[in-house]
Design a protein around this motif. Structure first.
Motif, PDB file in Angstrom:
ATOM      1  N   SER A   1      -4.599  14.180   1.156  1.00 37.71           N
ATOM      2  CA  SER A   1      -4.780  12.724   1.172  1.00 37.71           C
ATOM      3  C   SER A   1      -3.605  12.118   1.921  1.00 37.71           C
ATOM      4  CB  SER A   1      -4.880  12.155  -0.245  1.00 37.71           C
ATOM      5  OG  SER A   1      -3.667  12.361  -0.956  1.00 37.71           O
ATOM      6  N   TYR A   2      -3.713  10.833   2.255  1.00 33.11           N
ATOM      7  CA  TYR A   2      -2.725  10.220   3.146  1.00 33.11           C
ATOM      8  C   TYR A   2      -2.110   8.969   2.527  1.00 33.11           C
ATOM      9  CZ  TYR A   2      -4.193  13.638   6.505  1.00 33.11           C
ATOM     10  OH  TYR A   2      -4.444  14.839   7.111  1.00 33.11           O
ATOM     11  N   ALA A   3      -0.863   8.729   2.908  1.00 33.70           N
ATOM     12  CA  ALA A   3      -0.089   7.578   2.421  1.00 33.70           C
ATOM     13  C   ALA A   3       0.381   6.789   3.625  1.00 33.70           C
ATOM     14  CB  ALA A   3       1.101   8.064   1.601  1.00 33.70           C
ATOM     15  N   PRO A   4      -0.491   5.939   4.165  1.00 31.14           N
ATOM     16  CA  PRO A   4      -0.137   5.223   5.399  1.00 31.14           C
ATOM     17  C   PRO A   4       1.030   4.266   5.218  1.00 31.14           C
ATOM     18  CG  PRO A   4      -2.175   4.361   4.470  1.00 31.14           C
ATOM     19  CD  PRO A   4      -1.831   5.579   3.677  1.00 31.14           C
ATOM     20  N   LYS A   5       1.651   3.935   6.336  1.00 32.48           N
ATOM     21  CA  LYS A   5       2.759   2.985   6.366  1.00 32.48           C
ATOM     22  C   LYS A   5       2.365   1.667   5.703  1.00 32.48           C
ATOM     23  CE  LYS A   5       5.753   0.652   9.744  1.00 32.48           C
ATOM     24  NZ  LYS A   5       6.039   0.498  11.194  1.00 32.48           N
ATOM     25  N   ILE A   6       3.307   1.056   4.991  1.00 27.69           N
ATOM     26  CA  ILE A   6       3.054  -0.197   4.296  1.00 27.69           C
ATOM     27  C   ILE A   6       2.951  -1.343   5.305  1.00 27.69           C
ATOM     28  CG2 ILE A   6       3.900  -1.805   2.544  1.00 27.69           C
ATOM     29  CD1 ILE A   6       3.193   1.001   1.486  1.00 27.69           C
ATOM     30  N   GLU A   7       1.878  -2.101   5.197  1.00 25.34           N
ATOM     31  CA  GLU A   7       1.709  -3.305   6.002  1.00 25.34           C
ATOM     32  C   GLU A   7       1.765  -4.522   5.081  1.00 25.34           C
ATOM     33  OE1 GLU A   7      -1.725  -3.144   8.479  1.00 25.34           O
ATOM     34  OE2 GLU A   7      -1.371  -1.073   9.098  1.00 25.34           O
ATOM     35  N   GLU A   8       1.988  -5.687   5.663  1.00 27.49           N
ATOM     36  CA  GLU A   8       2.153  -6.898   4.854  1.00 27.49           C
ATOM     37  C   GLU A   8       0.947  -7.161   3.966  1.00 27.49           C
ATOM     38  OE1 GLU A   8       3.577 -11.570   5.219  1.00 27.49           O
ATOM     39  OE2 GLU A   8       3.116 -10.429   7.031  1.00 27.49           O
ATOM     40  N   LYS A   9      -0.236  -6.886   4.461  1.00 27.56           N
ATOM     41  CA  LYS A   9      -1.450  -7.137   3.675  1.00 27.56           C
ATOM     42  C   LYS A   9      -1.491  -6.267   2.416  1.00 27.56           C
ATOM     43  CE  LYS A   9      -4.290  -3.887   6.383  1.00 27.56           C
ATOM     44  NZ  LYS A   9      -4.399  -2.854   5.334  1.00 27.56           N
ATOM     45  N   ASP A  10      -0.814  -5.126   2.444  1.00 30.33           N
ATOM     46  CA  ASP A  10      -0.802  -4.230   1.285  1.00 30.33           C
ATOM     47  C   ASP A  10      -0.014  -4.799   0.113  1.00 30.33           C
ATOM     48  OD1 ASP A  10      -2.242  -2.200   2.664  1.00 30.33           O
ATOM     49  OD2 ASP A  10      -0.380  -1.553   3.617  1.00 30.33           O
ATOM     50  N   LEU A  11       0.846  -5.764   0.375  1.00 30.47           N
ATOM     51  CA  LEU A  11       1.751  -6.279  -0.656  1.00 30.47           C
ATOM     52  C   LEU A  11       1.097  -7.298  -1.575  1.00 30.47           C
ATOM     53  CD1 LEU A  11       4.911  -6.824   1.600  1.00 30.47           C
ATOM     54  CD2 LEU A  11       4.324  -4.798   0.247  1.00 30.47           C
ATOM     55  N   PHE A  12      -0.061  -7.825  -1.191  1.00 26.41           N
ATOM     56  CA  PHE A  12      -0.669  -8.904  -1.961  1.00 26.41           C
ATOM     57  C   PHE A  12      -1.451  -8.367  -3.163  1.00 26.41           C
ATOM     58  CE2 PHE A  12       0.447 -11.119   1.848  1.00 26.41           C
ATOM     59  CZ  PHE A  12       0.755 -12.391   1.404  1.00 26.41           C
ATOM     60  N   VAL A  13      -1.221  -8.999  -4.304  1.00 27.48           N
ATOM     61  CA  VAL A  13      -1.827  -8.593  -5.570  1.00 27.48           C
ATOM     62  C   VAL A  13      -3.206  -9.228  -5.706  1.00 27.48           C
ATOM     63  CG1 VAL A  13      -1.579  -8.572  -8.073  1.00 27.48           C
ATOM     64  CG2 VAL A  13       0.454  -8.439  -6.614  1.00 27.48           C
ATOM     65  N   ASP A  14      -4.194  -8.428  -6.031  1.00 23.79           N
ATOM     66  CA  ASP A  14      -5.555  -8.921  -6.266  1.00 23.79           C
ATOM     67  C   ASP A  14      -5.774  -9.036  -7.774  1.00 23.79           C
ATOM     68  OD1 ASP A  14      -8.212  -9.520  -6.415  1.00 23.79           O
ATOM     69  OD2 ASP A  14      -8.919  -7.723  -5.368  1.00 23.79           O
ATOM     70  N   PHE A  15      -5.686 -10.248  -8.285  1.00 26.90           N
ATOM     71  CA  PHE A  15      -5.795 -10.453  -9.733  1.00 26.90           C
ATOM     72  C   PHE A  15      -7.239 -10.357 -10.231  1.00 26.90           C
ATOM     73  CE2 PHE A  15      -1.605 -12.209  -8.922  1.00 26.90           C
ATOM     74  CZ  PHE A  15      -0.883 -11.742 -10.010  1.00 26.90           C
TER      75      PHE A  15
END
Length: 299
Positions: A189-203
């Motif tokens: 499996s893969y762990a791609p580089k963190i992008e800004e969109k990844d930081l947002f929490v989906d409540f």
């Protein structure tokens, strides 16, 4: 054992420090060029470069600059270097990589964050022989550690740093004595580089998923959400409670933190940071009239 060390960030520098403290012979370092940093965007050296300079170790920014003939290198160690190693160098010398995951799971740039974000209970460190394929080489050493339910990125990284440093020092006592075990590609499996969109929490996700998202980016760079039209950072997910309410609603604020709703449970969050302000408790933010009960986070 004459070692060439390739690495760039803090995680790599701590491994280099462990080698030096244990008397291992690092004859040269390859690290990424200085990068703009801070508000002034002044070029700053990598943590590996800073350490190598203090230890008077020769430093190179590219492998092609390394004088292999004169250095007489026995083995090359790669820790968070940030670049793929070309085949001509892999054919020349053995390169071994220290990777903070249980390969073949979480190959790639952000294995610690992705493991936490996905709610993994176990991770670890793998030392493997580098091949042309990303993080796919045969495994020489691998050890496991547990991830606590509320451990943050900082806490998990510290565990893996301690483990990785110990393993690397042990490995380099006799690196060629370890049998190499091929990775099982069916488990990759893969762990791609963190992008800004990844930081947002989906409540709208369950509370457990919200908790995992927040702690995966705690303390840096911080999980994000919008509150009253303002993009804020949130830290310190520390408890879950049963129940349901409108997704993202701040149901309660006290000295323990904010109780934030999801469709499946509540999560207690300790800290919030508004743009241009320091990180503060939710209780401080409430008293400072920066938020109020019944305000709602959204993405």
């Amino acid at each position: 054992m004459r070692i060439l060390f390739l690495g760039t960030p803090h995680f790599a520098a701590k491994h280099l420090e462990a080698l030096l403290k244990n008397g291992l012979e690092v004859v040269a370092v390859v690290t990424q060029p200085d990068k703009p940093c801070g508000r002034g965007l002044k070029p700053a050296p990598s943590p590996v470069k800073v350490l190598a300079q203090s230890a008077n170790i020769p430093i190179y920014e590219q492998l092609k600059q390394v004088p292999f003939d004169t250095l007489k290198i026995d083995v090359c160690v790669v820790v968070a270097y940030g670049k793929l190693i070309l085949k001509k160098y892999l054919d020349m010398l053995p390169f071994y990589n220290v990777h903070p995951s249980l390969l073949p799971r979480y190959r790639g740039a952000a294995p610690i964050q992705r493991a936490i974000e996905n709610g993994e209970k176990i991770t670890g460190v793998t030392i493997f022989k580098v091949t042309e394929q990303l993080d796919a080489g045969p495994i020489a050493m691998q050890e496991r550690v547990e991830i606590g339910d509320f451990e943050t990125f900082d806490e998990v990284e510290a565990k893996l740093l301690n483990l990785g440093c110990r393993m690397l020092v042990e490995f380099l006592q006799d690196p060629f004595s370890y049998p190499l075990v091929p990775q099982d590609e069916s488990l990759a499996s893969y762990a791609p580089k963190i992008e800004e969109k990844d930081l947002f929490v989906d409540f709208t996700q369950p509370a457990s998923k919200v908790k995992d998202k927040i702690r995966a980016y705690d303390s840096k760079p911080g999980a994000r959400a919008f509150l009253n039209g303002c993009c804020v950072k949130i830290f310190g997910a520390k408890a879950l409670e049963p129940g349901s309410e409108e997704a993202g609603k701040i149901v309660r604020v006290d000295k323990n933190g904010a109780l934030v709703a999801t469709p499946a449970g509540f999560v207690v969050v300790s800290y919030i940071q508004f743009p241009g302000k320091r990180k503060m408790t939710f209780f401080e933010a409430l008293n400072g009239r920066l938020l109020k009960v019944n305000d709602k986070f959204n993405t």
